[in-house]
Design an enzyme around this catalytic site. Structure first.
Site, short mmCIF file in Angstrom:
data_model
loop_
_atom_site.label_atom_id
_atom_site.label_comp_id
_atom_site.label_asym_id
_atom_site.label_seq_id
_atom_site.Cartn_x
_atom_site.Cartn_y
_atom_site.Cartn_z
N ASP A 85 24.24 16.45 67.71
CA ASP A 85 24.99 17.45 66.95
C ASP A 85 26.26 17.90 67.65
O ASP A 85 27.09 18.60 67.05
CB ASP A 85 24.10 18.66 66.67
CG ASP A 85 23.49 19.23 67.94
OD1 ASP A 85 24.23 19.79 68.77
OD2 ASP A 85 22.26 19.11 68.12
N GLU A 105 25.92 7.80 72.91
CA GLU A 105 25.03 8.09 71.78
C GLU A 105 24.59 6.78 71.13
O GLU A 105 25.41 5.89 70.91
CB GLU A 105 25.75 8.97 70.76
CG GLU A 105 25.05 9.13 69.43
CD GLU A 105 23.67 9.76 69.53
OE1 GLU A 105 22.73 9.23 68.89
OE2 GLU A 105 23.52 10.77 70.24
N GLY A 138 21.49 4.57 76.00
CA GLY A 138 21.74 5.28 77.25
C GLY A 138 21.23 4.56 78.48
O GLY A 138 21.91 4.51 79.51
N ASP A 155 20.64 14.95 76.72
CA ASP A 155 20.34 15.79 75.55
C ASP A 155 19.66 14.90 74.52
O ASP A 155 20.22 14.57 73.48
CB ASP A 155 21.65 16.38 75.01
CG ASP A 155 21.42 17.31 73.83
OD1 ASP A 155 20.26 17.67 73.58
OD2 ASP A 155 22.41 17.65 73.15
N SER A 156 18.42 14.53 74.82
CA SER A 156 17.72 13.55 74.00
C SER A 156 16.74 14.20 73.04
O SER A 156 16.40 15.37 73.16
CB SER A 156 16.94 12.58 74.91
OG SER A 156 15.83 13.24 75.47
N ASP A 158 12.71 13.84 71.55
CA ASP A 158 11.45 13.68 72.29
C ASP A 158 11.17 12.20 72.60
O ASP A 158 11.77 11.31 71.98
CB ASP A 158 10.29 14.28 71.49
CG ASP A 158 10.35 15.80 71.46
OD1 ASP A 158 10.76 16.39 72.47
OD2 ASP A 158 10.00 16.39 70.42
#
Length: 288
Positions: A85, A105, A138, A155-156, A158
């Site tokens: 986001d 990303e 990543g 910032d992944s 789960d």
């Protein structure tokens, strides 16, 4: 009026009224839904799991970004794994001293959907001249990169689906190799009360790769089940122990106006409740 029901955990769920449907579709990697809820504003879900809401996203993004940046004190180069986001980028670009941001990303459609449908999350950060946006896996990016960073933020989602590789031994080893001497890795690490294996497993993997490691935590209302944990690791033992007065000075100098983060909260966030400490110890014992 319909209802979104998240069933991430067996025997426990949360429900949000869908007061205004906005988007529903599939990116080829994930099911995406965006809707407005009267209490939380616009809500993003991926594969049926709440990822972020307009009302409470500030807790997560401020803590994941500002805790390591202000602990370090001289971050110049940042690698972000998982743009999503764009909220984490919004907080990073508020630090004027940061010179270079690489953001990786795996799902470009999520980024573009959020830019359009949740514009206040990124708040223009995706157009910051310091940002280099890379669409790639990543783990693969880290394995191939030879760049060095002061900070890596993961910032992944789960550990499942597209994010599964970001919770592996190989990922943490690669992060360790890409960090400078005082570099820091900070990661999203789930809600330990309902995801106990994630905390213990991450502890075991971080301990195998880093000189110093630990966790801090914060309460995000829509991440149900208690406090959310953030993983912390560094090649230096000093940065996690940055004293309160230094944090206060750096915070004042930064000019940040925050809604959750304070230097006092920063320090307190590393004090873990007993059940989390027990989960960590149990995770480490599995390797003994």
């Amino acid at each position: 009026m319909s209802e979104f029901r998240e069933t991430l955990y067996a025997g426990y769920a949360q429900a949000l009224s869908v007061d205004e449907p906005i988007y529903q579709g599939n990116t080829g990697q994930q099911e995406v839904q965006v809707f407005r809820n009267r209490r939380f504003g616009r809500v993003l879900t991926l594969d049926g799991v709440v990822q972020t809401t307009e009302a409470d996203e500030f807790v997560y993004h401020e803590m994941l970004a500002h805790v390591p940046i202000l602990a370090h004190g001289a971050v110049r180069r940042v690698l972000v794994i998982g743009v999503g986001d764009g909220g984490i980028l919004r907080e990073i670009v508020r630090h004027a001293g940061i010179e270079d941001i690489v953001a990786v990303e795996i799902d470009p459609q999520v980024v573009e959907l959020c830019r359009e449908l949740l514009p206040n999350h990124s708040a223009g950060a995706l157009d910051d001249p310091r940002l280099r946006l890379v669409y790639a896996d990543g783990l693969e990016y880290l394995a191939q990169s030879r760049e060095r960073f002061d900070l890596i933020l993961c910032d992944s989602t789960d550990p499942g689906g597209p994010a599964a590789s970001l919770f592996t031994d190989a990922f943490y080893r690669n992060c360790q190799q890409r960090l400078g001497a005082s570099g820091i890795l900070a990661t999203q690490n789930g809600v330990p009360f309902l995801q106990p294996e994630e905390l213990g497993g991450t502890a075991r993997r971080l301990a195998d790769s880093f000189a110093d490691w630990g966790f801090f935590h914060a309460a995000v209302p829509t991440y149900i089940g208690g406090s959310m944990a953030f993983g912390w690791a560094s090649n230096s033992e000093k940065v996690r122990r940055t004293d309160l007065e230094t944090l206060r000075q750096r915070f004042t100098k930064s000019g940040l106006v925050t809604r959750y983060y304070t230097p006092e909260v920063h320090q307190a966030a590393f004090a873990l409740p007993r059940y989390m400490l027990d989960l960590i110890e149990a995770g480490l014992q599995r390797d003994a």
